[in-house]
Enzyme design. Structure first.
Site, PDB file in Angstrom:
ATOM      1  N   LYS A  43      38.859  44.244  30.745  1.00  0.00           N
ATOM      2  CA  LYS A  43      39.290  43.116  29.945  1.00  0.00           C
ATOM      3  C   LYS A  43      38.388  41.899  30.172  1.00  0.00           C
ATOM      4  O   LYS A  43      38.282  41.023  29.324  1.00  0.00           O
ATOM      5  CB  LYS A  43      40.721  42.727  30.325  1.00  0.00           C
ATOM      6  CG  LYS A  43      41.747  43.790  30.063  1.00  0.00           C
ATOM      7  CD  LYS A  43      43.139  43.280  30.479  1.00  0.00           C
ATOM      8  CE  LYS A  43      44.166  44.367  30.442  1.00  0.00           C
ATOM      9  NZ  LYS A  43      45.471  43.894  30.974  1.00  0.00           N
ATOM     10  N   GLY A  44      37.771  41.829  31.342  1.00  0.00           N
ATOM     11  CA  GLY A  44      37.099  40.603  31.788  1.00  0.00           C
ATOM     12  C   GLY A  44      36.129  39.968  30.809  1.00  0.00           C
ATOM     13  O   GLY A  44      36.019  38.749  30.737  1.00  0.00           O
ATOM     14  N   GLU A  99      28.882  42.771  30.278  1.00  0.00           N
ATOM     15  CA  GLU A  99      29.780  42.715  31.442  1.00  0.00           C
ATOM     16  C   GLU A  99      30.033  41.268  31.818  1.00  0.00           C
ATOM     17  O   GLU A  99      29.151  40.412  31.678  1.00  0.00           O
ATOM     18  CB  GLU A  99      29.125  43.426  32.645  1.00  0.00           C
ATOM     19  CG  GLU A  99      29.590  44.847  32.871  1.00  0.00           C
ATOM     20  CD  GLU A  99      30.992  44.962  33.466  1.00  0.00           C
ATOM     21  OE1 GLU A  99      31.764  43.973  33.423  1.00  0.00           O
ATOM     22  OE2 GLU A  99      31.320  46.045  33.956  1.00  0.00           O
ATOM     23  N   ASP A 103      29.896  43.984  40.517  1.00  0.00           N
ATOM     24  CA  ASP A 103      30.189  43.925  41.950  1.00  0.00           C
ATOM     25  C   ASP A 103      29.493  45.119  42.607  1.00  0.00           C
ATOM     26  O   ASP A 103      28.286  45.097  42.818  1.00  0.00           O
ATOM     27  CB  ASP A 103      31.713  43.939  42.105  1.00  0.00           C
ATOM     28  CG  ASP A 103      32.164  43.627  43.508  1.00  0.00           C
ATOM     29  OD1 ASP A 103      32.063  44.526  44.359  1.00  0.00           O
ATOM     30  OD2 ASP A 103      32.617  42.502  43.761  1.00  0.00           O
ATOM     31  N   LYS A 131      27.013  39.817  41.456  1.00  0.00           N
ATOM     32  CA  LYS A 131      27.105  39.743  42.923  1.00  0.00           C
ATOM     33  C   LYS A 131      26.141  40.803  43.474  1.00  0.00           C
ATOM     34  O   LYS A 131      26.570  41.877  43.918  1.00  0.00           O
ATOM     35  CB  LYS A 131      28.521  40.083  43.375  1.00  0.00           C
ATOM     36  CG  LYS A 131      29.590  39.122  42.908  1.00  0.00           C
ATOM     37  CD  LYS A 131      30.876  39.472  43.638  1.00  0.00           C
ATOM     38  CE  LYS A 131      32.091  39.038  42.891  1.00  0.00           C
ATOM     39  NZ  LYS A 131      33.330  39.559  43.496  1.00  0.00           N
ATOM     40  N   PHE A 152      35.477  36.219  45.568  1.00  0.00           N
ATOM     41  CA  PHE A 152      36.341  36.690  44.487  1.00  0.00           C
ATOM     42  C   PHE A 152      36.526  35.554  43.486  1.00  0.00           C
ATOM     43  O   PHE A 152      37.014  34.484  43.839  1.00  0.00           O
ATOM     44  CB  PHE A 152      37.686  37.178  45.027  1.00  0.00           C
ATOM     45  CG  PHE A 152      38.464  37.894  43.970  1.00  0.00           C
ATOM     46  CD1 PHE A 152      38.222  39.238  43.713  1.00  0.00           C
ATOM     47  CD2 PHE A 152      39.400  37.223  43.196  1.00  0.00           C
ATOM     48  CE1 PHE A 152      38.897  39.902  42.703  1.00  0.00           C
ATOM     49  CE2 PHE A 152      40.088  37.882  42.186  1.00  0.00           C
ATOM     50  CZ  PHE A 152      39.842  39.226  41.941  1.00  0.00           C
ATOM     51  N   ASP A 159      40.409  37.895  36.223  1.00  0.00           N
ATOM     52  CA  ASP A 159      41.807  37.762  36.641  1.00  0.00           C
ATOM     53  C   ASP A 159      42.002  37.927  38.148  1.00  0.00           C
ATOM     54  O   ASP A 159      41.192  38.544  38.834  1.00  0.00           O
ATOM     55  CB  ASP A 159      42.648  38.843  35.968  1.00  0.00           C
ATOM     56  CG  ASP A 159      42.360  40.232  36.547  1.00  0.00           C
ATOM     57  OD1 ASP A 159      41.175  40.610  36.568  1.00  0.00           O
ATOM     58  OD2 ASP A 159      43.296  40.897  37.009  1.00  0.00           O
ATOM     59  N   ARG A 165      43.129  34.464  33.565  1.00  0.00           N
ATOM     60  CA  ARG A 165      41.967  34.738  32.699  1.00  0.00           C
ATOM     61  C   ARG A 165      41.719  33.574  31.747  1.00  0.00           C
ATOM     62  O   ARG A 165      40.615  33.389  31.241  1.00  0.00           O
ATOM     63  CB  ARG A 165      42.216  35.993  31.851  1.00  0.00           C
ATOM     64  CG  ARG A 165      42.296  37.279  32.644  1.00  0.00           C
ATOM     65  CD  ARG A 165      42.340  38.462  31.681  1.00  0.00           C
ATOM     66  NE  ARG A 165      42.788  39.689  32.318  1.00  0.00           N
ATOM     67  CZ  ARG A 165      41.999  40.549  32.964  1.00  0.00           C
ATOM     68  NH1 ARG A 165      40.717  40.302  33.068  1.00  0.00           N
ATOM     69  NH2 ARG A 165      42.486  41.652  33.492  1.00  0.00           N
TER      70      ARG A 165
HETATM   71  P1  IMP Z   1      32.341  47.176  40.160  1.00  0.00           P
HETATM   72  O1  IMP Z   1      32.559  48.528  39.558  1.00  0.00           O
HETATM   73  O2  IMP Z   1      32.610  47.154  41.646  1.00  0.00           O
HETATM   74  O3  IMP Z   1      30.992  46.573  39.841  1.00  0.00           O
HETATM   75  O4  IMP Z   1      33.482  46.240  39.606  1.00  0.00           O
HETATM   76  C1  IMP Z   1      33.404  45.654  38.409  1.00  0.00           C
HETATM   77  C2  IMP Z   1      34.772  45.189  37.942  1.00  0.00           C
HETATM   78  O5  IMP Z   1      35.594  44.704  39.017  1.00  0.00           O
HETATM   79  C3  IMP Z   1      34.582  44.015  37.001  1.00  0.00           C
HETATM   80  O6  IMP Z   1      34.388  44.467  35.688  1.00  0.00           O
HETATM   81  C4  IMP Z   1      35.846  43.224  37.225  1.00  0.00           C
HETATM   82  O7  IMP Z   1      36.880  43.727  36.400  1.00  0.00           O
HETATM   83  C5  IMP Z   1      36.223  43.496  38.667  1.00  0.00           C
HETATM   84  N1  IMP Z   1      35.737  42.403  39.539  1.00  0.00           N
HETATM   85  C6  IMP Z   1      34.667  42.444  40.350  1.00  0.00           C
HETATM   86  N2  IMP Z   1      34.500  41.285  41.002  1.00  0.00           N
HETATM   87  C7  IMP Z   1      35.496  40.473  40.584  1.00  0.00           C
HETATM   88  C8  IMP Z   1      35.864  39.113  40.885  1.00  0.00           C
HETATM   89  O8  IMP Z   1      35.229  38.397  41.674  1.00  0.00           O
HETATM   90  N3  IMP Z   1      36.952  38.630  40.250  1.00  0.00           N
HETATM   91  C9  IMP Z   1      37.681  39.362  39.365  1.00  0.00           C
HETATM   92  N4  IMP Z   1      37.377  40.628  39.041  1.00  0.00           N
HETATM   93  C10 IMP Z   1      36.287  41.181  39.639  1.00  0.00           C
HETATM   94 MG    MG Z   2      40.665  42.668  37.390  1.00  0.00          MG
END
Ligand code: IMP
Ligand code: MG
Length: 177
Positions: A43-44, A99, A103, A131, A152, A159, A165
């Site tokens: 959703k982000g 995106e 993370d 990140k 975070f 969210d 959000r």
């Molecule tokens: P990844 O697969 O670890 O790269 O995670 C990506 C997803 O985790 C993003 O699309 C977000 O939905 C969530 N996410 C990662 N970091 C944050 C943050 O700092 N705040 C909120 N959601 C996050």
């Molecule tokens: Mg989330």
């Protein structure tokens, strides 16, 4: 609203807007005369997609995907799968994955690999926030808006347990668990 004992202002809406405009300018230059399908990751990314695409001067289509990480726990990275897959035809089209934040990179990697196997003409990645120091799985990211620390973040589409959000500015959580 946000509890200021827990959250600290990270980026004001004007700074976010500046990063969004810079990204749009680069995309406008690189894809001049081309047609691009924007694939937002729910959703982000919904707010970022809406803001970014209004600065694009190229021909665009938009679609969204929703990915879920099943079985994610402290000891397991889980298995990523589609809750909502792409619904537009990608054949011979340029695709930009949009995106909000990267993370570990696992979610993006899954989507990127899937789109690489599609009949798209090209696949590139745009992220507002990165990140980079948290990366576990590498995927080429062509457009990065803002390099972020390992914090975070909430607001501007991101969210904390599905809330916040709607905040126009970005905040970081002071005491993540
Ligand atoms: P990844 O697969 O670890 O790269 O995670 C990506 C997803 O985790 C993003 O699309 C977000 O939905 C969530 N996410 C990662 N970091 C944050 C943050 O700092 N705040 C909120 N959601 C996050
Ligand atoms: Mg989330």
């Amino acid at each position: 609203m946000l509890d200021s004992r827990q959250f600290t202002l990270y980026l004001k809406r004007a700074e976010i807007e500046e990063a969004v405009v810079k990204l749009a300018e680069k995309i406008n230059r690189d894809y001049e005369g081309e047609k691009v399908v924007l694939v937002g990751v729910l959703k982000g990314a919904f707010i970022f997609v809406a803001d970014l695409m209004r600065h694009l001067k190229i021909h665009t289509e938009v679609d969204f995907v929703r990915l879920v990480n099943k079985g994610k726990s402290k000891d397991s990275a889980g298995t990523i799968c589609f809750q909502k897959d792409i619904s537009v035809d990608l054949k011979d089209k340029h695709v930009l994955i949009i995106e909000q934040i990267i993370d570990s990179g696992r979610t993006l990697h899954f989507l990127y690999e899937r789109l690489q196997k599609s009949p798209a003409k090209s696949v590139e990645v745009v992220t507002l926030l990165d990140k980079a120091e948290k990366r576990m799985v590498e995927t080429p990211v062509k457009y990065v808006g803002i390099e972020s620390q390992d914090q975070f973040l909430v607001g501007y589409g991101l969210d904390l347990e599905e809330e916040n959000r709607n905040l126009a500015d970005l905040y970081y959580l002071k005491y993540p668990n």
